[in-house]
Design a protein around this motif. Sequence first.
Motif, PDB file in Angstrom:
ATOM      1  N   SER A 385     -11.323  65.584 -23.053  1.00 32.80           N
ATOM      2  CA  SER A 385     -12.281  64.870 -22.202  1.00 32.80           C
ATOM      3  C   SER A 385     -13.352  64.191 -23.047  1.00 32.80           C
ATOM      4  N   THR A 504      -9.154  69.685 -20.884  1.00 30.86           N
ATOM      5  CA  THR A 504      -9.983  68.720 -20.164  1.00 30.86           C
ATOM      6  C   THR A 504     -10.864  69.457 -19.165  1.00 30.86           C
ATOM      7  N   ASP A 521      -7.983  63.327 -16.498  1.00 26.58           N
ATOM      8  CA  ASP A 521      -8.221  63.280 -17.941  1.00 26.58           C
ATOM      9  C   ASP A 521      -7.020  63.797 -18.716  1.00 26.58           C
TER      10      ASP A 521
END
Length: 536
Positions: A385, A504, A521
């Motif tokens: 992320s 993520t 993500d």
Amino acid sequence: MTAEPDDSFHVFDTTLRDGAQREGINLTVADKLSIARHLDDFGVGFIEGGWPGANPRDTEFFARAAAELELEHATLVAFGATRRPGAKAADDPQVNALLESGAPVITLVAKSHDRHVELALRTTLEENLEMVRDTVAHLVAQGRRVFVDCEHFFDGYRANPAYATAVVSAAHEAGASVVVLCDTNGGMLPKQVQAITAQVLADTGARLGMHAQDDTGCAVANTLAAVDAGATHVQCTANGYGERVGNANLFPVAAALELKHDRRVLPEGALGEMTRISHAIAEIVNLPSSTHQPYVGVSAFAHKAGLHASAIKVDPDLYQHIDPERVGNTMRMLVSDMAGRASIELKGKELGIDLGGDRELVGRVVARVKERELKGYTYEAADASFALLLRDELQAGRPDGPRRFFRTESWRAITEDRPDGSHANEATVKLWAKGERIVATAEGNGPVNALDRALRVALEQIYPQLGTFALVDYRVRILEGRSGTDSTTRVLITTSDGAAEWSTVGVADNVIAASWQALEDACAYGLIRAGLEPQD
């Protein structure tokens, strides 16, 4: 070919025997054989396999080990006790089981605390000494090398030093190669261990070893203190597994001996395999690897504070006691609301994203990280992320904003409670990808699983690489809020493509919305890993 470490110093592993006594560990014979191979790869000198004759599993282990284990560095050791009071070692079934195991080395446990002799063995102090002499001499006469573990030695020495020392002398004079001083209750401190070990060495002339439990948190320090006092044999377990709080941890002990004491105790190159082997053994025993374990934990060389990062950018040695690659680990930069410019630049470099020394860009990233972490996001455990956040900021100047593999129009997840008590979970997603509007629906064993499947159904026709992705971990944390059901939720997802894993994060006021962010993500980062670049 490089010569192997000689017999002047022993690294003795007892994971398969003493380590297996840890609560939550239940090893099969196949598990023990697999762990033994890893320990041999690491280059320990001795592997204590268990107590043949005491239980069927250990008896089977030694039988299978003879046929299946091809050890390159280690010697297999069988563990047992001295003969029973009033008997002869040659007639004792347990002693004979040790011989029948075929192990070339045998470790005998002997009582060295006078109260244990009288209360647990229910025999005299002199008979206990004779049990040690008789058993050691018998096994040596049968061609076995014998080590003797003096159980409760340090407590016994403090209570009756003359008797504890007499047990060491009895084992040594009967032919034991090493007499091991055991802190069985784990209550000693390094200064005490060092003083007692030095005195016993001077009084007996025996070759001494050290076996430390970790009840005071000093097992590694106590082991090294014994070495400083003259011990040349250390007994440890992988990852510190053992009864109660555990034993001296093999990996910090071996690393300290090699890197701090400059004592070569492992084959050349073995230390660089330490992190891998630690984690592999953790997988076999089905326990999570300790993230904060010295040398081999994923956090062992992780840096978070901006002040540290600034120094590390100049010279990593300023905040690291060794180069992590020497033990097979890596340095990591953690990104959080404590991050400064140096942390962001170093983390970008670690992720393969060069920020080019752009102070304005780095400043925007720092501000965005701090703002998002205030909302509940965490990038310490969500590198993927954070990499996407960096890419967004690099493309922030584009008229239509950062590029995307897909854009979400809407999603929904429905859980249906049926009269028979079962549940049905269905999700629908509406996306735009490569100029095409896609609507997909899927069922799952929960609302998040249904969303995950729907997302894949929608995108796999355009991005077939998604077919290799699998969600391997899913964690939810409720953050501070007015009440448990009206709080901010953080979701961390780990995804794998079979070759690597990435994590993520998503944050929202409900678990499904937070999960959707993390799933988006995960797919986007996985496609970048697959070598694709977003076009929209």
